[in-house]
Scaffold this motif. Sequence first.
Motif, PDB file in Angstrom:
ATOM      1  N   TRP A 195       0.824  -1.208   0.000  1.00  0.00           N
ATOM      2  CA  TRP A 195       0.000   0.000   0.000  1.00  0.00           C
ATOM      3  C   TRP A 195       0.855   1.253   0.000  1.00  0.00           C
ATOM      4  CZ3 TRP A 195      -4.545  -1.991  -1.007  1.00  0.00           C
ATOM      5  CH2 TRP A 195      -5.605  -1.137  -1.226  1.00  0.00           C
ATOM      6  N   ALA A 255     -14.683  -5.565  -1.187  1.00  0.00           N
ATOM      7  CA  ALA A 255     -13.307  -5.214  -0.840  1.00  0.00           C
ATOM      8  C   ALA A 255     -13.259  -4.167   0.271  1.00  0.00           C
ATOM      9  CB  ALA A 255     -12.555  -4.720  -2.068  1.00  0.00           C
ATOM     10  N   LEU A 256     -14.396  -3.522   0.536  1.00  0.00           N
ATOM     11  CA  LEU A 256     -14.454  -2.587   1.657  1.00  0.00           C
ATOM     12  C   LEU A 256     -15.125  -3.297   2.825  1.00  0.00           C
ATOM     13  CD1 LEU A 256     -15.667   0.590  -0.270  1.00  0.00           C
ATOM     14  CD2 LEU A 256     -13.394   0.208   0.651  1.00  0.00           C
ATOM     15  N   ASN A 257     -14.623  -3.023   4.022  1.00  0.00           N
ATOM     16  CA  ASN A 257     -15.184  -3.655   5.207  1.00  0.00           C
ATOM     17  C   ASN A 257     -16.580  -3.089   5.489  1.00  0.00           C
ATOM     18  OD1 ASN A 257     -15.783  -4.585   7.783  1.00  0.00           O
ATOM     19  ND2 ASN A 257     -13.650  -4.536   8.415  1.00  0.00           N
ATOM     20  N   ARG A 311     -17.240  -0.756   8.753  1.00  0.00           N
ATOM     21  CA  ARG A 311     -16.422   0.410   9.112  1.00  0.00           C
ATOM     22  C   ARG A 311     -16.663   1.536   8.126  1.00  0.00           C
ATOM     23  NH1 ARG A 311     -10.639  -0.903  10.617  1.00  0.00           N
ATOM     24  NH2 ARG A 311     -10.836   1.283  11.147  1.00  0.00           N
ATOM     25  N   GLN A 359     -11.558   3.711   6.723  1.00  0.00           N
ATOM     26  CA  GLN A 359     -10.826   2.690   5.965  1.00  0.00           C
ATOM     27  C   GLN A 359      -9.765   3.317   5.076  1.00  0.00           C
ATOM     28  OE1 GLN A 359     -13.049  -0.679   4.412  1.00  0.00           O
ATOM     29  NE2 GLN A 359     -14.893   0.099   5.349  1.00  0.00           N
ATOM     30  N   ILE A 360     -10.045   4.522   4.575  1.00  0.00           N
ATOM     31  CA  ILE A 360      -9.050   5.202   3.743  1.00  0.00           C
ATOM     32  C   ILE A 360      -7.923   5.739   4.621  1.00  0.00           C
ATOM     33  CG2 ILE A 360      -8.677   7.146   2.173  1.00  0.00           C
ATOM     34  CD1 ILE A 360     -11.574   6.815   1.256  1.00  0.00           C
ATOM     35  N   GLU A 368      -6.872   4.550   7.425  1.00  0.00           N
ATOM     36  CA  GLU A 368      -6.109   3.506   8.119  1.00  0.00           C
ATOM     37  C   GLU A 368      -4.680   3.335   7.592  1.00  0.00           C
ATOM     38  OE1 GLU A 368      -7.712  -0.449   7.773  1.00  0.00           O
ATOM     39  OE2 GLU A 368      -7.212  -0.870   9.863  1.00  0.00           O
ATOM     40  N   PRO A 369      -4.489   3.132   6.262  1.00  0.00           N
ATOM     41  CA  PRO A 369      -3.110   2.966   5.792  1.00  0.00           C
ATOM     42  C   PRO A 369      -2.289   4.248   5.929  1.00  0.00           C
ATOM     43  CG  PRO A 369      -4.626   3.002   3.940  1.00  0.00           C
ATOM     44  CD  PRO A 369      -5.450   2.939   5.184  1.00  0.00           C
ATOM     45  N   LEU A 405      -1.118   4.272   9.479  1.00  0.00           N
ATOM     46  CA  LEU A 405      -0.179   3.200   9.795  1.00  0.00           C
ATOM     47  C   LEU A 405       1.118   3.270   9.004  1.00  0.00           C
ATOM     48  CD1 LEU A 405      -2.348   1.713  11.500  1.00  0.00           C
ATOM     49  CD2 LEU A 405      -1.492  -0.339  10.400  1.00  0.00           C
ATOM     50  N   ARG A 406       1.001   3.450   7.687  1.00  0.00           N
ATOM     51  CA  ARG A 406       2.186   3.383   6.840  1.00  0.00           C
ATOM     52  C   ARG A 406       2.966   4.687   6.841  1.00  0.00           C
ATOM     53  NH1 ARG A 406       1.664  -1.275   6.888  1.00  0.00           N
ATOM     54  NH2 ARG A 406       3.409  -0.803   8.223  1.00  0.00           N
ATOM     55  N   TYR A 435     -21.161   4.303   5.488  1.00  0.00           N
ATOM     56  CA  TYR A 435     -20.680   2.922   5.427  1.00  0.00           C
ATOM     57  C   TYR A 435     -20.772   2.473   3.969  1.00  0.00           C
ATOM     58  CZ  TYR A 435     -20.876   2.761  10.470  1.00  0.00           C
ATOM     59  OH  TYR A 435     -20.649   2.994  11.800  1.00  0.00           O
ATOM     60  N   MET A 493     -12.755   3.174  -3.338  1.00  0.00           N
ATOM     61  CA  MET A 493     -11.677   2.178  -3.411  1.00  0.00           C
ATOM     62  C   MET A 493     -10.445   2.798  -4.071  1.00  0.00           C
ATOM     63  SD  MET A 493     -11.244  -1.167  -2.832  1.00  0.00           S
ATOM     64  CE  MET A 493      -9.477  -1.313  -2.624  1.00  0.00           C
ATOM     65  N   MET A 515      -8.765   5.077  -1.740  1.00  0.00           N
ATOM     66  CA  MET A 515      -8.004   4.312  -0.758  1.00  0.00           C
ATOM     67  C   MET A 515      -6.680   3.853  -1.341  1.00  0.00           C
ATOM     68  SD  MET A 515      -9.622   1.530   1.722  1.00  0.00           S
ATOM     69  CE  MET A 515      -9.538  -0.025   0.895  1.00  0.00           C
TER      70      MET A 515
END
Lengths: 436, 325
Positions: free
Chosen positions: A139, A152-154, A157, A162-163, A165-166, A169-170, A199, A212, A215
């Motif tokens: 990612w 592909a999307l949770n 959440r 969801q967008i 999140e990476p 984290l990253r 959602y 998507m 993201m």
Amino acid sequence: MTDPSRSGTPALDDEVADAAAVATRAAALDAQTLIRGRRQWPLPKQADPNAPLLVVEHLTTRFKMAGGSIKAVDDVSFTLNDGEALGIAGESGCGKTTTALSLVRLLPANGRIGKDSSVRLFGIDLARKSEDALRRYRWREISIIFQGAMNALNPVRRVNEQIAEPVELRLKVNKADAMKRAGELLELVGIPARRGQAYPHELSGGMRQRAMIAMALACDPAVVIGDEPTTALDVMVQAQILELLERLRRELGLSLILITHDLSVIAETCDRVMVMYAGKVAEEGAVSVIFRTPRHPYTQKLIGAFPNIHADRRTLDVIPGSPPDLREPPPGCRFHPRCPFAMAVCSVEVPPEVTFADGVRVACHLYPAGSDGAPITRPTKDAIAGGVAEAGLGAGVFSDRDEAFDELEDALDPAPSHTLSPGHGLTDDHSLDQIQ
Amino acid sequence: MGSRYLIRKVVGACLTIFMIVILNFVLFRMMPGSPDRILLRNPNVTADAMAAARIRWGLDKPLIPDQLVDYLESTASGDLGFSFKFHGEPVTDVLAGRIWPTVILFGLGEVLAIIFGLALGAYSGWRRGGPIDYIGNGVSLILYSMPYFVIGILILGVFAIGLHWFPTSGMLTVGGSGDDSFPSQLLDFLGHLALPVTTVAIGLIGQYSILMRSSVIETLGEDYITTARGKGLTSGRILRSHALPNALLPAVTLIAINLGYVIGGAITVEVVFNWPGLGTLTVTALEARDYPVLQGIFLLLSISVVVANLIADLIYGRLDPRVRS
């Protein structure tokens, strides 16, 4: 372009080729600095700034199954340059998606990459990385637009979480800034930022696919893989999504790998196309060349299987049979049981990949190394019959034989004929212009 | 959460309870015999006395609407009638004394089973094929297929009769444990509680762990898990923030629906350990044909199942945004 294999002295050929290579290399470096200069975050530490973006060599992916293992991807090599869009085409089950997912080893638990495989991103070999080390590239440098964003999307959440999140984290960005970036990304793909509170089920199919895409762009990755990004959408929305992808490519200088079985999508969006069959590369090269003069019989058939709304009504080509069972792939060329031009050699020897002067790489015995890119042998009907008989094929393919022969005649005809016209598979004038 | 969702669910639950109350009336009136027949067992009863009793109990009035209306009125005001067996004590009083032992026993058992069952199941599913999965799944299957009373008798045999670690029956030591201070009373109570609670928990753990395991395995196969892997999340984070919130959904439903059966199964556990709860009361009332008490238990259990389902719906609404709209 000069064709070295046709010109006189070998020495001169080399010089011309060298000069061309230098020019291409310089142009590539320009694009590279331009696009890499746009990065908001530095290159990975081990990156070689002068290395090409992505070089994949001898990629082999095996899946361990109950009855042995299957090679879903077999010795696939390709390159992706900065700002380039590469389309991967082929029937279902020919290894397109597995090839792309193998780059970041996003495989099911029974999937393994071969020892000789290398996936070099900025010169860093991702295939050598441990799972934990590879995670940092996922990612961040290679992201994926999955098909069917509904799944592909949770579902439980919020889209912006969801967008974000990476990003959080990253890129080690704090939560609030990550959420802000999620909003900006949504705006970038044409969704009002406040809709990020929704959602996935509250968005339409097209919106979900846009989310998507947003993201996938979250960490400003070096390579974006589009895995059939328009498959589950209706035609109007497909067009919008493709337009969005093109716009993003223009504006962000995205380097894109687009997987699709829809050749018209590749014609519209991509610079180069790689046609895969049964886990191997059949043909690879510039879209403008391959769509005009497909060499590999499989490519020809694939293009012929697409309707052309501008041409007279005709029966679409079908490729008899289906891709082989990869547990027991046919010997020699994997396409030979379905190939109308199959020769004796095809069922025995795996055709090597040969690159021709126009940059097209083909793996087919009709185009051996050292030939000029036109089929060297003009196989007789008997040769075809022999080849087909040797391949142990039934009457179904024989009935196709005369037709196949006519088609071969057409293919050998220097003037472009109707079966090989570039209009195949294209849906509008715009795309026609683009490849002509 | 949308207030409309909440209102819809609460109204639905109230309607269900009303239907249960009606059914509770009809079912027991459909049983053969009549309360006044009991008086006929006395050979000296006179026809006048019989008639007087019928008037006093309202049996002279037609079943519908008069008796039904009377019944609904008294039920609504919390009057469930009088027990035959317990010397005319009001049914509400009889039930009140027995509710808490059952609530504590099964509440604690459920909580333990949910924690350990779901954790074991989630871990087994996550590390599918690993040693914990093999052992856990095998043990879970065995426990799942064992009725409560078998588990209860085995536990009783080993830990109470064999090892003498815990008392065999009751809720408190008969005649007091010699020390009336609160801590020692509590300890005595907990000692009595340990085995029945373990029985309840063990009986449920297998079921919950098997469900959670398959739910986690199914969830891990979903596309959004691949997306999460693609995002470079650690497997722990994938499990926590993507897999579990989805995998818990079927578990919530099962646990709620199960609650009815759990209370049914309660009867056997309470009988094995002679636990003074609703289960043993049911058996006593059945043996004595104490219809008013049975009717009260029936109503109470039905309402608790409905309430449990309502709570599950509300939790589900929190966990899954899709059901809210």
